[in-house]
Design an enzyme around this catalytic site. Structure first.
Site, mmCIF file in Angstrom:
data_model
loop_
_atom_site.group_PDB
_atom_site.id
_atom_site.type_symbol
_atom_site.label_atom_id
_atom_site.label_comp_id
_atom_site.label_asym_id
_atom_site.label_seq_id
_atom_site.Cartn_x
_atom_site.Cartn_y
_atom_site.Cartn_z
ATOM 1 C CD1 TRP A 1 46.715 38.093 44.702
ATOM 2 C CD2 TRP A 1 46.146 39.979 43.666
ATOM 3 N NE1 TRP A 1 47.773 38.485 43.927
ATOM 4 C CE2 TRP A 1 47.448 39.641 43.278
ATOM 5 C CE3 TRP A 1 45.573 41.142 43.136
ATOM 6 C CZ2 TRP A 1 48.192 40.409 42.395
ATOM 7 C CZ3 TRP A 1 46.313 41.901 42.256
ATOM 8 C CH2 TRP A 1 47.609 41.528 41.892
ATOM 9 C CG HIS A 2 44.509 44.538 45.225
ATOM 10 N ND1 HIS A 2 43.475 44.197 44.381
ATOM 11 C CD2 HIS A 2 45.441 45.131 44.440
ATOM 12 C CE1 HIS A 2 43.776 44.595 43.139
ATOM 13 N NE2 HIS A 2 44.958 45.156 43.158
ATOM 14 N N GLY A 3 45.103 42.488 49.390
ATOM 15 C CA GLY A 3 45.473 42.534 50.796
ATOM 16 C C GLY A 3 44.232 42.300 51.644
#
Lengths: 79, 391
Positions: B319-321
């Site tokens: 989700w952060h990347g």
């Protein structure tokens, strides 16, 4: 009623692996490290299997289910 | 205009807070004003780029349609409600997933600031409609919830039921003033964190390589300063969002609770970015575990928990990347949580000594090393240099 009570005490002791849960029914189970998130979910699954009572994971705040007595109250009001 | 960094933001907040105070002390409902204020602020956030604004409006439109659809399905007791609900949930999450993959190939891939957080909020509502916990939320309340501007760009992730309760409950003058004073306190504390704490940490980050000649030591110093910067920046931002929410009469959940006193990694996640970790706990870990336990996917409860922790944290990293740094960060925390859980359940030495003072100190020390190594992974101090990607 007493039957429900003893069944729930047994469930909590079984899931937590900690006999302390049976001794003080008003003890905060999360504060005392007797239950954690995983144990809480196991308890919800066990309650559904044993009593047919379905409680969604976010239905109750933690402080509504953090002692054995509160768990008994929540289940008995839904049966 | 970007939130909480540009002076224009703080200037724009002044009339909003003043009007909120006027309404609050006269015991007037604040919901409608909150929605208008949010529309103005989000307009200021997005007006520089018309495509972004259009994308945001389209996203809101889609979210409202999905919400109305799912709410109607369960209200009418449609026999296929659960199947349609799954489709709706997938559609709700799809723009974020596509965006996260898209930015890997094109940095200007269509999206908008805050898409991650709004997706969490919208998904929570759909899931709780399915659980029967949300039945009578109106479209107006839903839009107010999604668009509520104080935590819009980076959280904390709010939950809809307390938010709607705040909208519906009229506050007495004293109750409002209590929120206002608490809000101003949190806002000032947040500003100090961000503009003093974070600035000092960034200065340290810049200084360390200039004054420390031993590479390994410089690395440790940099990681320490980076971790401090991460905390002060993000906790500062969260505290300001919480403070601003309170001045509008709305409780925004607390996002940090002294994370550096945590004695183990589980406790750390109860104290760090709390709104994200509790969201993942409630909607990923618990749902996964519930499914796995009732379908008996794994032999033991311990295995279920460990797999649950892994799934939870890998998702958090992604989700952060979707980059090597974040993915390894997610796996790392999954492994650490599973290991911590395993030791707490199986290690008799732990059970015997966990309350001894020396054990607590040792446990805290080990945990801080684990936490800061996690920051090193997150900040690109480990994986990227090893892969030769640069930081």
């Amino acid at each position: 009623m007493n039957d429900l009570k003893s069944q729930i005490i047994d469930l909590v002791v079984d899931i937590s692996g900690d006999d302390d849960a049976a001794e003080d029914l008003d003890m905060d189970l999360f504060e005392e490290d007797i239950l954690d998130s995983m144990a809480a979910i196991e308890l919800l699954v066990a309650i559904k299997d044993n009593f047919g009572v379905s409680i969604a994971p976010t239905e109750l705040e933690r402080d509504q289910m953090n002692t054995v007595n509160k768990i008994i109250a929540r289940v008995s009001e839904r049966i | 205009m970007s939130f909480y960094t540009e002076p224009a933001f703080f200037v724009a907040c002044v009339p909003i807070v003043l009007i909120a105070i006027l309404l609050g002390v006269r015991e007037r409902p604040m919901g409608r004003f909150g929605l208008v204020a949010s529309c103005v602020m989000l307009g200021l956030l997005f007006f520089r780029s018309l495509p972004t604004l259009a994308f945001f409006i389209a996203y809101m439109g889609m979210s409202v349609l999905l919400f109305v659809w799912v709410r109607g399905l369960f209200a009418g007791g449609d026999p296929r409600a659960v199947t349609y609900y799954r489709i709706a949930l997938a559609l709700q999450i799809a723009p974020l997933a596509v965006y996260k993959i898209g930015v890997l190939f094109a940095p200007d891939f269509p999206g908008f600031l805050g898409i991650s957080y709004i997706t969490f909020k919208a998904a929570q509502v759909l899931i709780e409609v399915r659980d029967g916990l949300i039945e009578d939320m109106t479209v107006g309340e839903y839009v107010s919830f999604l668009a509520f501007f104080p935590p819009f760009t980076s959280g904390p992730i709010m939950r809809s039921r307390p938010f709607v309760e705040d909208l519906q409950t009229p506050l007495s003058r004293d109750a409002y003033l209590d929120r206002l004073y608490r809000g101003l306190g949190w806002f000032i504390l947040g500003a100090v964190y961000k503009f003093v704490g974070s600035a000092l940490a960034q200065w340290g980050l810049w200084m360390v390589p200039n004054v420390v000649n031993i590479p390994a030591l410089a690395w440790v110093g940099q990681v320490f300063c980076y971790g401090m910067d991460l905390f002060f920046d993000f906790a500062g931002y969260s505290n300001m969002a919480m403070g601003l929410g309170l001045t509008l009469g709305v409780e925004v959940p607390r996002n940090f609770r002294a994370p550096f006193v945590a004695k183990d990694i589980k406790e750390f996640w109860d104290r760090w970015h709390i709104s994200l970790s509790t969201w993942l706990r409630d909607f990923v870990f618990m749902r996964f575990s519930q499914f796995a336990l009732s379908h008996k996917l794994f032999k033991s409860r311990l295995t279920t928990a460990c797999v649950g922790f892994m799934a939870n944290m890998v998702l958090m990293g992604a989700w952060h990347g979707i980059t090597p740094d974040y993915l390894v960060y997610g796996v790392y925390h999954g492994v650490m949580l599973a290991l911590c859980h395993y030791l707490q359940k199986k290690w008799s030495f732990y059970k015997k000594h966990r309350r001894d003072r020396w054990f607590v100190v040792a446990s805290w020390t080990v945990n801080m090393v684990v936490v800061f190594f996690g920051f090193a992974l997150f900040g690109g101090y480990v994986v990227s240099p090893l892969l030769g990607l640069g930081t």
